[in-house]
Scaffold this active site. Structure first.
Site: not given
Ligand SMILES: O=P(O)(O)OC[C@H]1O[C@@H](O)[C@H](O)[C@@H](O)[C@@H]1O
Length: 477
Positions: A169, A377
């Site tokens: 992602h 991003d």
């Molecule tokens: O899970 P976190 O660390 O709170 O971050 C939120 C998300 O951030 C995103 O940008 C990642 O690609 C996800 O995998 C992730 O779950």
């Protein structure tokens, strides 16, 4: 979640191949299910009596070797509790203080530590065991994101021969950056254990292919395929989308209307510039705040009649860099409001908290300009959601960083270099004054892309061709 399900799959629960999704966060909670990944996976998981393997969100004193099984709306979940040491070593340190900054080209923020990599290896191993415990050879395993690069390798070590796909992602960095990782070769080799790897941008595809050729001795077989270590791997460009129809409906929901009414009370008939981002250094928030200050500096006619609202829910708040960012933003916001504000006008409304999806959709729908200005991003779905939420007869203007994956598809946005804060300020002024005919023309083209290349399009593109019996695991292709 309305993808048609092939008839031969319906009712074949337990017999047909299943989809097994793996990601650190899952959508066991129905609020989270409104998000992109859940939308993309839910129908296929449901249709195949599928399984979603992920973190339970719980942190225990000791590591567990088992997952807890839960069920929701016909989908099974295998949820893994992390030990405190795993949470720190795997999640906070290796995933989010090594891979995250490195993949976002912030080598200066990377903290290498061998013991963290051991936790990363171990956690990938534990999750692969959870998959192996539940999977049968015909099932299709679809792994998501940088937390689980080693998962296919670990599964193959457990003699798993079935198909494994991986979707990243976030951006895939150039090999020159990737090779700064002490574990670069281990991770590159592990990637070759997948059958298909999906990436958000054409640049990501080029970077990964170069890595596999330069580091793993891969041979470009033409098209999407690379032959490496005797296996053919498909590297596919799959830009993720949103459920545009559902998001538009959210923007018209009662919750959306309530949120906009609440804001309008304070906003009056001022123009609204909006930004919505996790509080992350990749999002370019200090640069954005400075651009807004320059707007007020260089275009005094905007004083009193324009407000900027930044919604920034804190994220990974125990990591030093995130704490530092919070301080920087608090300071910048106070300074800008102090410098430019007046008795009846607060230039920046800065909200360090999360809002419901419907509320955000409503706020987009009344915004004149949306600032999506990350420094790096993977895709950035805010850009797509903002467009989906607009009123076709009076649409707002999207200002988009050239460094967001979305910029490859959303060429009719006002594309900016987020480091060039003077230019961004000029673009905001241009967006605020843009004639209706130009706004409509740009929006129409952007919205067409958001609607056509949506979340279902993305999922089907990932699975197209590579999976011969795609129908049998609940996909329409
Ligand atoms: O899970 P976190 O660390 O709170 O971050 C939120 C998300 O951030 C995103 O940008 C990642 O690609 C996800 O995998 C992730 O779950």
């Amino acid at each position: 979640m309305t993808t048609p399900i092939a008839d031969d799959v319906k009712g074949a629960k337990g017999k047909s191949p299943r989809l097994i999704a793996v990601s650190n966060r899952t959508a066991i909670d129905s609020n989270a299910r409104a998000g992109g990944l859940a939308v993309a996976l839910w129908d296929s998981l449901k249709a195949t009596n599928g399984l979603w393997v992920g973190w339970s969100g719980k942190i225990k004193d000791f590591p567990s070797s088992k997952t807890t099984i839960a069920s929701d709306d016909g989908v099974d979940f295998a949820l893994y509790d992390m030990s405190k040491a795993q949470y720190e070593g795997f999640y906070l340190n290796y995933a989010n203080s090594v891979l995250w900054p490195l993949f976002h080209s912030r080598l200066d923020l990377v903290n290498f530590d061998q013991s963290d990599f051991r936790h990363y290896q171990d956690t990938n191993k534990q999750f692969s065991k959870a998959v192996a415990d539940h999977a049968t050879p015909d099932d299709y395993v679809w792994v998501h994101d940088y937390h689980f690069i080693l998962l296919a390798d670990e599964l193959r070590k457990l003699s798993w021969q079935g198909k494994i796909g991986f979707f990243l992602h976030i951006p895939f960095p150039p090999p020159e950056t990737f090779r700064a990782l002490p574990e670069a070769i281990i991770l590159a080799k592990a990637l070759t254990m997948y059958d298909i790897i999906g990436l958000q941008t054409t640049m990501g595809v080029t970077n990964l292919k170069r890595l596999l050729i330069e580091v793993c001795g891969g041979v470009d077989e033409g098209g999407e395929d690379i032959l490496v270590h005797g296996r053919t791997i498909t590297i596919r460009h799959c830009p993720i989308g949103i459920d545009a129809v559902a998001f538009k409906a959210s923007a018209e929901s009662p919750q959306a209307k309530m949120a906009t009414k609440k804001l309008r009370k304070f906003l009056g008939d001022r123009k609204l510039i909006i930004g919505v981002d996790r509080m992350d250094y990749s999002k370019g928030l200090p640069q954005r705040f400075k651009s807004v200050a320059k707007l007020f500096d260089s275009f005094p006619h905007t004083h009193g009649v324009t407000s900027f609202m930044q919604i920034a829910p804190p994220s990974r708040a125990v990591v030093d860099e995130y704490q530092q960012l919070r301080k920087t933003l608090d300071g910048l916001c106070g300074r800008i409001n102090g410098d430019y504000g007046d008795l009846d006008w607060i230039p920046i409304r800065y909200l360090a908290r999360a809002y419901k999806r419907e509320e955000i959709a409503g706020l987009y729908s009344i915004s004149d300009v949306c600032l999506v200005t990350p420094l790096q991003d993977g895709m950035n779905l805010v850009a797509k959601e903002f467009i989906a939420a607009q009123d076709p007869d009076d649409p707002g203007v999207l200002i988009l960083s050239q460094f967001a994956g979305a910029a490859e598809q959303m060429t009719e946005a006002l594309i900016v270099n987020p480091y060039d804060t003077d230019k961004v300020a000029e673009m905001i002024a241009r967006a605020l004054d843009m004639p209706l005919a130009e706004r409509k023309k740009r929006w129409k083209s952007l919205n067409h892309n958001v609607v056509v290349e949506d979340i279902n399009w993305w999922r089907e593109r990932f699975f197209a061709k590579a999976l011969a019996p795609a129908k049998t695991i609940g996909f329409t292709t």
